[in-house]
Enzyme design. Structure first.
Site, short mmCIF file in Angstrom:
data_model
loop_
_atom_site.label_atom_id
_atom_site.label_comp_id
_atom_site.label_asym_id
_atom_site.label_seq_id
_atom_site.Cartn_x
_atom_site.Cartn_y
_atom_site.Cartn_z
NE ARG A 10 47.77 40.21 28.74
CZ ARG A 10 46.82 40.83 29.45
NH1 ARG A 10 47.12 41.91 30.16
NH2 ARG A 10 45.58 40.39 29.44
CB SER A 12 44.63 42.02 25.26
OG SER A 12 45.58 42.99 25.66
CE LYS A 82 46.38 47.79 35.77
NZ LYS A 82 45.08 48.35 36.21
CG ASP A 83 49.52 43.47 33.84
OD1 ASP A 83 48.70 43.66 34.76
OD2 ASP A 83 49.21 43.54 32.63
CB THR A 127 36.20 46.26 40.23
OG1 THR A 127 37.64 46.26 40.26
CG2 THR A 127 35.69 46.21 41.67
CB SER A 129 40.99 45.79 41.44
OG SER A 129 41.79 46.50 42.35
CG LEU A 130 41.16 41.65 46.54
CD1 LEU A 130 42.07 40.80 47.42
CD2 LEU A 130 39.71 41.49 46.97
NE ARG A 131 44.49 49.59 42.73
CZ ARG A 131 43.70 50.37 41.98
NH1 ARG A 131 43.26 51.52 42.48
NH2 ARG A 131 43.36 50.02 40.76
NE ARG A 132 40.60 49.62 39.29
CZ ARG A 132 40.85 49.13 38.09
NH1 ARG A 132 40.28 47.98 37.71
NH2 ARG A 132 41.64 49.76 37.25
NE ARG A 149 40.96 37.58 35.24
CZ ARG A 149 41.61 36.52 34.77
NH1 ARG A 149 41.36 35.32 35.25
NH2 ARG A 149 42.51 36.65 33.81
N GLY A 150 38.45 40.09 32.19
CA GLY A 150 38.40 40.17 30.74
C GLY A 150 39.00 41.46 30.25
CG ASN A 151 38.82 42.22 26.04
OD1 ASN A 151 37.69 42.63 26.24
ND2 ASN A 151 39.10 41.36 25.07
NE ARG A 155 38.28 44.64 32.42
CZ ARG A 155 39.32 45.28 32.92
NH1 ARG A 155 39.32 45.66 34.19
NH2 ARG A 155 40.36 45.56 32.16
CB CYS A 250 48.86 44.25 41.48
SG CYS A 250 50.00 45.59 41.05
#
Length: 331
Positions: A10, A12, A82-83, A127, A129-132, A149-151, A155, A250
């Site tokens: 990527r 980024s 994790k991606d 965040t 993330s639903l996990r967080r 979202r974003g880098n 963020r 994820c």
């Protein structure tokens, strides 16, 4: 190895930094090898406004790169593990797992909070993330979760622009971009950092990089074997086994963390929760890589009734869909 190797990544800043670390590690073993980075813009990078859940989950960061691997325009690709989806496209394999960085999350905030409990009532936390989110709300239901979202840099800027009391980031990314980072480090604009390692169970593969390549490319596989870390491989494959056995990804509120232990072999911790944190299930397993502790942990949670929490059919309203299925003791 006289051929030139092309590595996809990527565009980024973090992805390019991770690619640089992998290239440097390979050159330590093969000083004369030529490795040329090929930055690729992915769907996840183009669409920074939609939630990951609506555009296809974490896989949107790797699909274009995997397509170029299959087409032969690149020889291998560097990813944050994790991606990477639990099931790879036919013809591709995970060629090596370099040594893992921190798998844990941290809170970045404009004030020096001691821990999560030190945040003010109703604090706004960023965040996507639903996990967080699930774990934060399980512990602090008063928090207001703001999707961002974003880098990393964008963020961090949203702390000011969105009037946030803090954002949750992976420690590994900060460590790689800001290796000297500490509380109030000037490169973070005077922001403060506190680890949440005892609060949030990480995502499967968090903190680990992985290099993906074609299954039939023997020369590339031989090159990558030089930087493979067996302990990291065993741990993250166990975490991915857990995810696969649950049928999740994820984008669901699933946590997984395995580590090697001289006495027990592998020690695994798993978690499944509802997005609002009302329902939260955990499990622990120990064994060796051959014991498939990730699958065993998933089976134990399925027996506890977690599947309605991660069933995509119910994802539009997951909390309401589980009220009758979740044992009262977990509420």
């Amino acid at each position: 190895m006289g051929r030139e190797f092309r590595i996809g990544t990527r565009k980024s800043r973090l992805a390019l930094r991770q690619t640089e670390l992998i290239c440097n590690a390979l050159r330590e073993w093969f000083p004369n090898v030529t490795i040329t980075p090929r930055p690729i813009v992915t769907q996840g990078d183009r669409d920074l406004h939609s939630s990951l859940q609506t555009i296809g989950g974490k896989g949107v960061f790797v699909k274009e790169i995997e397509r170029e691997l299959l087409d032969g325009t690149i020889d291998f690709a560097a990813h944050s593990l994790k991606d990477v989806q639990p099931v790879l496209p036919d013809g591709l394999v995970l060629g090596c797992f370099p040594k893992r960085d921190s798998p844990f999350d941290c809170l970045i905030s404009p004030r020096p909070y001691a821990d999560l409990d030190d945040l003010p009532q109703g604090a706004r936390i960023g965040t996507n993330s639903l996990r967080r989110q699930a774990q934060l709300l399980h512990r602090r239901p008063d928090l207001e979760i703001v999707p961002i979202r974003g880098n990393i840099d964008s963020r961090l800027r949203k702390i000011e622009t969105e009037r946030l009391d803090g954002v949750i980031l992976a420690e590994a990314g900060l460590n790689r971009l800001y290796p000297e980072t500490g509380d109030g480090h000037p490169e973070l604009g005077g922001l403060y950092r506190v680890s949440l390692r005892d609060v949030l169970l990480p995502a499967a593969g968090q903190g680990a990089m992985v290099v993906e390549c074609r299954a039939d490319d023997v020369e590339t596989l031989s090159l990558l074997a030089s930087i493979d870390d067996p302990s990291t491989r065993d741990a993250v494959l166990t975490e991915r086994e857990f995810m696969t056995a649950l049928g999740g990804s994820c984008t669901f509120p699933i946590g997984a963390f395995a580590q090697t232990d001289d006495e027990d072999g592998l020690v695994f911790h798993g978690l499944v929760a509802s997005p609002d944190g009302t329902h939260l299930f955990t499990c622990n397993e120990t064994g060796t890589i051959d014991d498939h502790v990730g699958a065993s942990a998933a089976s134990a949670l399925i027996d506890q009734g977690v599947l309605p929490l991660i069933d995509p059919v119910n994802s539009a309203n997951p909390v309401n869909s589980v009220n009758s299925a979740v044992p009262a003791a977990s509420r």
